[in-house]
Structure formats: C-alpha cells, structure tokens
Design a protein around this motif. Structure first.
Motif, PDB file in Angstrom:
ATOM      1  N   CYS A   2       0.842  -1.191   0.000  1.00  0.00           N
ATOM      2  CA  CYS A   2       0.000   0.000   0.000  1.00  0.00           C
ATOM      3  C   CYS A   2       0.880   1.245   0.000  1.00  0.00           C
ATOM      4  O   CYS A   2       2.076   1.173   0.292  1.00  0.00           O
ATOM      5  CB  CYS A   2      -0.924   0.020   1.222  1.00  0.00           C
ATOM      6  N   ASP A   3       0.280   2.380  -0.331  1.00  0.00           N
ATOM      7  CA  ASP A   3       1.030   3.626  -0.332  1.00  0.00           C
ATOM      8  C   ASP A   3       1.259   4.149   1.079  1.00  0.00           C
ATOM      9  O   ASP A   3       2.277   4.786   1.358  1.00  0.00           O
ATOM     10  CB  ASP A   3       0.285   4.689  -1.159  1.00  0.00           C
ATOM     11  N   ARG A   4       0.291   3.907   1.981  1.00  0.00           N
ATOM     12  CA  ARG A   4       0.391   4.375   3.363  1.00  0.00           C
ATOM     13  C   ARG A   4      -0.254   3.345   4.270  1.00  0.00           C
ATOM     14  O   ARG A   4      -1.339   2.850   3.986  1.00  0.00           O
ATOM     15  CB  ARG A   4      -0.311   5.734   3.504  1.00  0.00           C
ATOM     16  N   ARG A   5       0.402   3.017   5.375  1.00  0.00           N
ATOM     17  CA  ARG A   5      -0.096   1.907   6.185  1.00  0.00           C
ATOM     18  C   ARG A   5      -1.335   2.253   6.998  1.00  0.00           C
ATOM     19  O   ARG A   5      -2.043   1.364   7.458  1.00  0.00           O
ATOM     20  CB  ARG A   5       1.010   1.385   7.103  1.00  0.00           C
ATOM     21  N   GLY A   6      -1.608   3.526   7.261  1.00  0.00           N
ATOM     22  CA  GLY A   6      -2.777   3.901   8.048  1.00  0.00           C
ATOM     23  C   GLY A   6      -2.505   3.861   9.537  1.00  0.00           C
ATOM     24  O   GLY A   6      -1.397   3.586   9.996  1.00  0.00           O
TER      25      GLY A   6
END
Length: 521
Positions: free
Chosen positions: A288-292
């Motif tokens: 993913c682009d950002r793990r959250g």
C-alpha cells in the motif's frame, strides 16, 4: 470451560472490542450480553496477499463460568539465607536473581556499570560524540545490552523454560499486557528502564543485593572450586558464582583464559546495519502507499544462502534508530533500538553473515580460544579507522554497496553521532563483503525496492552473539572442570535475546540450588 475462536479482521476492527466481541458472539451462537469476559490470547498480522488482515484469537467466558485467577508472584524474604554471586545484570542475571529468591537463596548481583538512571546520562554523552565510558554504555550497566534496545521478546527457545511466566514477570514489573498475546511482542527502549528498575526493587526488597560499579577483576578459587569474585580490592563471596556477563565483556573471557578456566571459540556472525525509510518498508510489506493508523510499523525477516554461507537479517527494528554500541573508543560498532510506539521514520536491521572457525584459524597460534574475539576486534577497529571522529560511523548507500561503487553523499539517518561515506567492501574481510553484497541483492529480488540509494549500510554490526562459549555440563549446567561456576545467557553462548537469556537464567538458578543442596548433604 472457556472457548477459543479466531477471527480474521481488518486492522481497524481488530483494534476495537465493540466490533470484534459481537462477531465472536455470533460465531459462538450466544447472545453478546451473556459474554462475561473476552481475552485476546494471540494477535498476528497476515500481509502476504492483498490488504493486510489481523488474525485475532480470543478466549471467551460466558456467564457462570469460572474466570481465570490473576497471576500472583510471591518473592519471600531471603535476608540471611545462603548467598549466590551473580555477575551481570542483564536479563539472564536478573531472572536468575528472581528465581533464586523464589527458591530461598539470596542473590548478590554484581554489575560493572551504573544504575539505569545514571546510565542514561552516559549514553546521551556517547550520542553527542562525547567520551565512551567502558563500564557504562549501550552494552554495560543495569539491565545489560537489552535495556536500551527494541525490547523484542520473541524466542524460539520456549522449550527451555516457562515462556509465559517470563512474560508475566515482565508484566508484573510494569510491561503492558499486550506482550502476552502479540505474535512478535516487544517492550520498547522507552519502557524498559522502568521495568528494569522495578525488578531491582523486587530483588532488594526481598533481601537480595545489587552492587553497581563492581568490575570483576579476578575469581576466588579454593580447592578447585569457585567461591566468589574479586572487584579490585573487594572480595564478594558466595556458595556459587553465576556468570551472566553478556557477549561484550571481553575482559571476562580474557580473565577466564588467564586463570585456566576452559573456554571454547565458536562460530558467530558479523556484518552491517541497514537503514531504510520506514514508509518504504511499509509499502513493500503491506502492499500500500500508506499503512494507516491501525497497522504497526512493518518489519521483515530475511535469510539466504550465498557462497555456501548464511546471510540473514538480525534484530530488525521498525520505527527505530541506529545507535553507537562500542564499549571502547578504538571501535566502531552499531546496533538498533526502537521505542514502544516505533514512531521513528526509519527502519533498521542488522544484515550479517556467518563467521566460521576456519575464518580466524590464522589467529589461533597467538590467541588460542580467544581467536574469534580478536577477529571481531580487528573488524571493529577497521571500521573505526574508516569512520569519522569519535562515534561517526562509516556508511554507504545500499545500491552503491551492491554495485561496488563509492557513495559521494549519504541520505539523512537516525544515527545521531553521524555518518561518513566509505567503501565498506574495500576494508571488510573479503568473504563478509561478498556475502553481504550477494545477500542484499537476493533480498532486493524478494522485496522490490529494498536495494535503493534511499537506504544506507553502516558499519559495523559485530555483536550479534559471543565468539566464545563457556562450556557447562549438560546435566548439572555447571562448568565441567570448575565447580561452583555457572555460565549463563548470551555471553556464555547459550542464548540469543532477552527472553531466551531470561529463561536460561532461571534454569541456572535451579541448577545452583541443586548444587548447593548436594554440597550441603
């Protein structure tokens, strides 16, 4: 009887009991209001395919079922009881002391360094490129090398002792309960000092003793039996001596060698510490682009065979920092640590390769069983030669290292003392450089983006384990030729991390009790 069920959830749902308890009730076929207690007993992340999922194993108690009693620890007073000397206050020494108290023996814990609060001051000085105190640093002092580390608690040596009790002991002394169920539990360098301090209080409150600033300079040997230690002009006696000094106490190996106490050279591993932006590792591992907000900083575990030798990641610290781990100003040694939240924008890990007995055979004529120790020291001194002033470490961009070219500049880093560009492969032992280069290239094929000039390798990661083993009888766990001496933990060659060292320390405490019982018959 309680029931155990495993739910596969999104990271957000797994973080909220209001979402997963209703699902558990439906799975069990009971009303949610009938659930009296829900305990998480295991949590792990599966990010192998697609969006990451959390495997959450729950223990469910419904109404009228007896609930588990809280774990209780009872450390009796051992004032005036038979004394046992423990050298070193790392996990092996501390857990040996706690177990001796449970067994009714009085531990006298001897530590060359300073208490954890004073030790913080000495470590801050090292990070500012100040002087390195050889007795109080990242390796030596209260709690040992594990105190200022990531605090990883995962171990494969669970058959050696009561793994759950060891975790419960840490919780009793201040660790968060999450370590009881996380698949890869850790405490964090910001939490460990308070836990270590609390363990010391338990030892002292129970009548034991913790003595700081006591560097062991000799052993007290009478009639072939060790019955104490010398710390300068001070003699500290005991019915047995537990040697729990950690893998960096080179002077202890030299003392044993000088006193004719048999030790053995053994294989170990050395290499570099690699550091990437944490966001890059997250994107590789979580796809993913950002793990959250509901996923932890991503980790990895890598191993390959290169030219017939193992190359592997070691002590991976997501959201962590590279730290200076030398115990002498003539060395350049690095290690990794991370706080409990793993909030640093960097991820680091040791990348090391096997060092075999044959690799330092040329040093045996002069140094005998200390040959591996001298080989390790030479590696560290070479790194110091090619580093900068004080603790400034030699480093290279990862893609440059793999390609065999120099790095004119270096990216930003978590390593506070600073880095200086260096062609690591030009001064490392050839087999180490070649195997690391091949291994990192292999890891780059498995983790797309791992080989990048956004990342660096810094030198050197050399304290993965002891290059010396202190032998012990497999039945009595005592040194086979020196009665009363009980080697334990990483420094003796019998552990590889906080929990495995703690479990080994407990086993040794029980062996000491058996030895004293036999001696008193």
């Amino acid at each position: 009887m309680p029931q155990r069920i495993t739910l596969v959830l999104s990271p957000e749902a797994a973080a909220d009991a209001k979402r997963y308890v209703p699902q558990a009730a439906r799975r069990m076929g009971v009303a949610e209001r009938d659930i009296a207690l829900t305990r998480v007993v295991k949590r792990s992340i599966d990010a192998r395919r697609g969006a990451p999922k959390v495997n959450l194993t729950l223990e469910i108690y419904v109404d009228n079922e007896p609930q588990p009693a809280p774990v209780h620890f009872d450390y009796p007073s051992v004032a005036g009881r038979t004394e046992v000397v423990i050298v070193g206050s790392g996990p092996a020494g501390l857990f040996a002391a706690l177990r001796l108290i449970e067994l009714g023996l009085r531990p006298i814990l001897v530590e060359r360094g300073r208490d954890v609060a004073a030790r913080k001051v000495d470590i801050a000085q090292i990070n500012r490129n100040g002087a390195v105190d050889p007795d109080s640093n990242y390796a030596f002092g209260e709690g040992g090398a594990g105190t200022f580390s990531d605090g990883k608690l995962f171990t494969r040596s669970k058959k050696r002792g009561d793994y759950n009790k060891a975790l419960q002991t840490l919780v009793f002394h201040g660790a968060t309960p999450e370590i009881l169920y996380e698949a890869h539990p850790h405490i964090g360098t910001d939490k460990l000092p308070d836990i270590i301090r609390n363990i010391r209080r338990t030892i002292v409150d129970s009548g034991g003793a913790v003595l700081f600033g006591r560097r062991v300079t000799d052993l007290t040997i009478k009639n072939g039996r060790i019955c104490g230690v010398q710390c300068g002009d001070e003699t500290i006696d005991g019915a047995a001596v537990v040697l729990a000094t950690g893998h960096s106490a080179h002077d202890i190996y030299e003392l044993l060698h000088r006193r004719g106490v048999h030790i053995e050279a053994k294989p170990f591993a050395m290499g570099v510490r690699i550091e990437h932006p944490q966001a890059l590792i997250d994107s590789i591992q979580y796809h993913c682009d950002r793990r959250g907000d509901y996923l932890p900083a991503a980790a990895y575990s890598l191993v390959s065979q290169e030219n017939g030798r193992g190359v592997y990641s070691f002590c991976m610290c997501p959201g962590g920092f590279i730290v200076p781990a030398m115990t002498d100003a003539s060395q350049s040694v690095v290690n990794g640590m991370s706080p409990s939240g793993r909030t640093s924008p960097y991820a680091n890990s040791g990348i090391v390769t096997e060092v075999r007995l044959a690799d330092f055979e040329h040093l045996r004529t002069e140094w005998g069983e200390l040959a591996g120790l001298k080989f390790q020291q030479q590696f560290e001194e070479q790194a110091r030669k090619y580093g900068g002033d004080r603790q400034i470490a030699p480093a290279q961009r990862v893609a440059d290292f793999v390609a065999g070219r120099a790095s004119a500049t270096l990216p930003t880093t978590s390593y506070i003392p600073g880095l200086v560009p260096s062609r690591l492969d030009e001064w490392m032992p050839r087999f180490i450089a070649e195997n690391l280069r091949a291994g990192i290239a292999t890891f780059g094929r498995r983790m797309r983006g791992f080989v990048t000039n956004e990342a660096i390798v810094a030198g050197v990661e050399s304290r993965t384990s002891s290059p010396v083993r202190i032998p012990r009888d497999p039945t009595t766990l005592m040194h086979p030729a020196t009665a009363g001496l009980f080697p334990t933990g990483e420094g003796a060659g019998y552990a590889g991390g906080i929990i495995s060292a703690a479990l080994d320390g407990e086993r040794i405490a029980e062996a000491v009790r058996n030895h004293i019982d036999r001696w008193n018959r």
